[in-house]
Design a protein around this motif. Structure first.
Motif, PDB file in Angstrom:
ATOM      1  N   VAL A  90       3.360  13.938   3.713  1.00  0.00           N
ATOM      2  CA  VAL A  90       3.924  13.655   5.037  1.00  0.00           C
ATOM      3  C   VAL A  90       3.604  12.207   5.383  1.00  0.00           C
ATOM      4  O   VAL A  90       2.448  11.803   5.367  1.00  0.00           O
ATOM      5  CB  VAL A  90       3.345  14.598   6.111  1.00  0.00           C
ATOM      6  N   ALA A  91       4.635  11.424   5.703  1.00  0.00           N
ATOM      7  CA  ALA A  91       4.450   9.998   5.953  1.00  0.00           C
ATOM      8  C   ALA A  91       4.154   9.721   7.417  1.00  0.00           C
ATOM      9  O   ALA A  91       4.800  10.274   8.311  1.00  0.00           O
ATOM     10  CB  ALA A  91       5.692   9.219   5.529  1.00  0.00           C
ATOM     11  N   ARG A  92       3.185   8.867   7.646  1.00  0.00           N
ATOM     12  CA  ARG A  92       2.917   8.333   8.988  1.00  0.00           C
ATOM     13  C   ARG A  92       4.001   7.315   9.357  1.00  0.00           C
ATOM     14  O   ARG A  92       4.678   6.765   8.500  1.00  0.00           O
ATOM     15  CB  ARG A  92       1.558   7.628   9.000  1.00  0.00           C
ATOM     16  N   TRP A  93       4.150   7.072  10.656  1.00  0.00           N
ATOM     17  CA  TRP A  93       5.050   6.030  11.157  1.00  0.00           C
ATOM     18  C   TRP A  93       6.493   6.236  10.695  1.00  0.00           C
ATOM     19  O   TRP A  93       7.246   5.281  10.514  1.00  0.00           O
ATOM     20  CB  TRP A  93       4.550   4.644  10.747  1.00  0.00           C
ATOM     21  N   ASN A  94       6.871   7.511  10.485  1.00  0.00           N
ATOM     22  CA  ASN A  94       8.222   7.822  10.003  1.00  0.00           C
ATOM     23  C   ASN A  94       8.576   7.057   8.729  1.00  0.00           C
ATOM     24  O   ASN A  94       9.741   6.762   8.462  1.00  0.00           O
ATOM     25  CB  ASN A  94       9.275   7.536  11.081  1.00  0.00           C
ATOM     26  N   GLY A  95       7.563   6.744   7.948  1.00  0.00           N
ATOM     27  CA  GLY A  95       7.787   6.049   6.686  1.00  0.00           C
ATOM     28  C   GLY A  95       7.989   4.552   6.815  1.00  0.00           C
ATOM     29  O   GLY A  95       8.173   3.863   5.796  1.00  0.00           O
ATOM     30  N   GLN A  96       7.931   4.015   8.042  1.00  0.00           N
ATOM     31  CA  GLN A  96       8.170   2.584   8.252  1.00  0.00           C
ATOM     32  C   GLN A  96       6.879   1.784   8.074  1.00  0.00           C
ATOM     33  O   GLN A  96       6.332   1.197   9.001  1.00  0.00           O
ATOM     34  CB  GLN A  96       8.750   2.362   9.653  1.00  0.00           C
ATOM     35  N   THR A  97       6.394   1.774   6.831  1.00  0.00           N
ATOM     36  CA  THR A  97       5.148   1.088   6.509  1.00  0.00           C
ATOM     37  C   THR A  97       5.300   0.287   5.227  1.00  0.00           C
ATOM     38  O   THR A  97       6.163   0.575   4.382  1.00  0.00           O
ATOM     39  CB  THR A  97       3.992   2.096   6.330  1.00  0.00           C
ATOM     40  N   LEU A  98       4.451  -0.731   5.084  1.00  0.00           N
ATOM     41  CA  LEU A  98       4.434  -1.552   3.887  1.00  0.00           C
ATOM     42  C   LEU A  98       3.775  -0.795   2.739  1.00  0.00           C
ATOM     43  O   LEU A  98       3.016   0.154   2.947  1.00  0.00           O
ATOM     44  CB  LEU A  98       3.651  -2.837   4.164  1.00  0.00           C
ATOM     45  N   GLY A  99       4.038  -1.240   1.524  1.00  0.00           N
ATOM     46  CA  GLY A  99       3.352  -0.666   0.374  1.00  0.00           C
ATOM     47  C   GLY A  99       4.294   0.037  -0.579  1.00  0.00           C
ATOM     48  O   GLY A  99       5.451   0.315  -0.259  1.00  0.00           O
ATOM     49  N   ASP A 100       3.766   0.333  -1.756  1.00  0.00           N
ATOM     50  CA  ASP A 100       4.566   0.983  -2.791  1.00  0.00           C
ATOM     51  C   ASP A 100       4.764   2.475  -2.540  1.00  0.00           C
ATOM     52  O   ASP A 100       5.622   3.089  -3.172  1.00  0.00           O
ATOM     53  CB  ASP A 100       3.899   0.798  -4.159  1.00  0.00           C
ATOM     54  N   HIS A 101       3.948   3.035  -1.628  1.00  0.00           N
ATOM     55  CA  HIS A 101       4.035   4.465  -1.322  1.00  0.00           C
ATOM     56  C   HIS A 101       4.049   4.654   0.185  1.00  0.00           C
ATOM     57  O   HIS A 101       3.632   3.769   0.943  1.00  0.00           O
ATOM     58  CB  HIS A 101       2.838   5.221  -1.923  1.00  0.00           C
ATOM     59  N   GLY A 102       4.532   5.808   0.622  1.00  0.00           N
ATOM     60  CA  GLY A 102       4.407   6.141   2.030  1.00  0.00           C
ATOM     61  C   GLY A 102       2.943   6.273   2.408  1.00  0.00           C
ATOM     62  O   GLY A 102       2.110   6.674   1.576  1.00  0.00           O
ATOM     63  N   THR A 109      -9.780  -0.282   2.010  1.00  0.00           N
ATOM     64  CA  THR A 109      -9.410   0.679   0.972  1.00  0.00           C
ATOM     65  C   THR A 109      -8.570   1.820   1.543  1.00  0.00           C
ATOM     66  O   THR A 109      -7.836   2.479   0.807  1.00  0.00           O
ATOM     67  CB  THR A 109     -10.659   1.275   0.285  1.00  0.00           C
ATOM     68  N   TYR A 110      -8.686   2.054   2.856  1.00  0.00           N
ATOM     69  CA  TYR A 110      -7.900   3.106   3.502  1.00  0.00           C
ATOM     70  C   TYR A 110      -6.545   2.598   3.978  1.00  0.00           C
ATOM     71  O   TYR A 110      -5.733   3.375   4.481  1.00  0.00           O
ATOM     72  CB  TYR A 110      -8.647   3.657   4.720  1.00  0.00           C
ATOM     73  N   LEU A 111      -6.294   1.297   3.861  1.00  0.00           N
ATOM     74  CA  LEU A 111      -5.079   0.700   4.413  1.00  0.00           C
ATOM     75  C   LEU A 111      -4.142   0.171   3.342  1.00  0.00           C
ATOM     76  O   LEU A 111      -3.207  -0.574   3.636  1.00  0.00           O
ATOM     77  CB  LEU A 111      -5.463  -0.413   5.397  1.00  0.00           C
ATOM     78  N   ILE A 112      -4.380   0.566   2.104  1.00  0.00           N
ATOM     79  CA  ILE A 112      -3.444   0.341   1.009  1.00  0.00           C
ATOM     80  C   ILE A 112      -2.925   1.718   0.609  1.00  0.00           C
ATOM     81  O   ILE A 112      -3.695   2.551   0.133  1.00  0.00           O
ATOM     82  CB  ILE A 112      -4.126  -0.344  -0.190  1.00  0.00           C
TER      83      ILE A 112
END
Length: 206
Positions: free
Chosen positions: A40-52, A174-177
């Motif tokens: 389940v993605a936070r922020w409706n999936g509107q986040t940076l990175g290679d994964h949700g 480490t929790y924000l990647i």
């Protein structure tokens, strides 16, 4: 006569069948929770990175913030913090504006699921006011960090909507990647197991 009522249960990969309107603690399994939250993605999936950025990873960040802000917390309170979004493994992560639109019905379903989850793992159905206050503060702190690092908010916007972070875990980065779902699930289960083991001796002493 055929039952025309809409189906209100979901079958889990564990084989359990969880009724969303009348959830039983006996149908709650940590593997199902971790599996669901890791996808389940936070922020409706509107986040940076290679994964949700998953709710499982967010939950671990919130628990880390709570530990940093208030050293010496017992495993029961930390487990409550870790599981604060656990109902989302079946109802998803709805952004706050949409929750406000849905109103009371959503909150009622969420509360019943949370109570069943807490009972399943030996916690009070409703956390204490102290636990709820700490969880809310740590949740807002995590949201602030995620908003700036992952969701495109400016620092001023994050301060306006989420306030100043309660605490910054030493290993916050480490929790924000965003992790893969498999890593998020594995880390969530590992932390749950550690807190559960710590909780068991405490319960035996009471």
């Amino acid at each position: 006569m055929t039952d025309k009522r809409p189906r209100a249960w979901q079958r889990m990969l564990s084989g359990r069948r969880l009724d969303l309107l009348d959830p039983s603690p006996l149908d709650v399994e940590i593997e199902d929770i971790a599996h669901g939250l890791s996808r389940v993605a936070r922020w409706n999936g509107q986040t940076l990175g290679d994964h949700g950025y998953s709710v499982a990873q967010h939950s671990l960040l919130v628990e880390a913030v709570a530990r940093q802000a208030t050293p010496g917390l017992g495993p029961d309170m930390l487990l409550c913090v870790l599981l604060h979004d656990a109902p989302e493994y079946v109802i998803g992560d709805m952004i706050s504006p949409f929750k406000a639109v849905l109103g009371g019905d959503y909150k009622a379903v969420e509360a019943r699921l949370a109570a069943a989850i807490h009972i399943r793992f030996g916690l009070p159905p409703v956390p204490s006011k102290t636990t709820l206050a700490l969880t809310k503060a740590a949740d807002r702190a995590a949201a602030h960090l995620e908003a700036v690092k992952l969701a495109g908010f400016s620092i001023d916007e994050a301060l306006k909507f989420f306030g100043r972070p309660l605490a910054m875990p030493r290993d916050a980065d480490t929790y924000l990647i965003p992790w893969t779902p498999e890593e998020a699930k594995s880390r969530f289960v590992a932390r749950f197991d550690a807190l559960s083991r710590a909780l068991a001796p405490a319960a035996e002493r009471t």
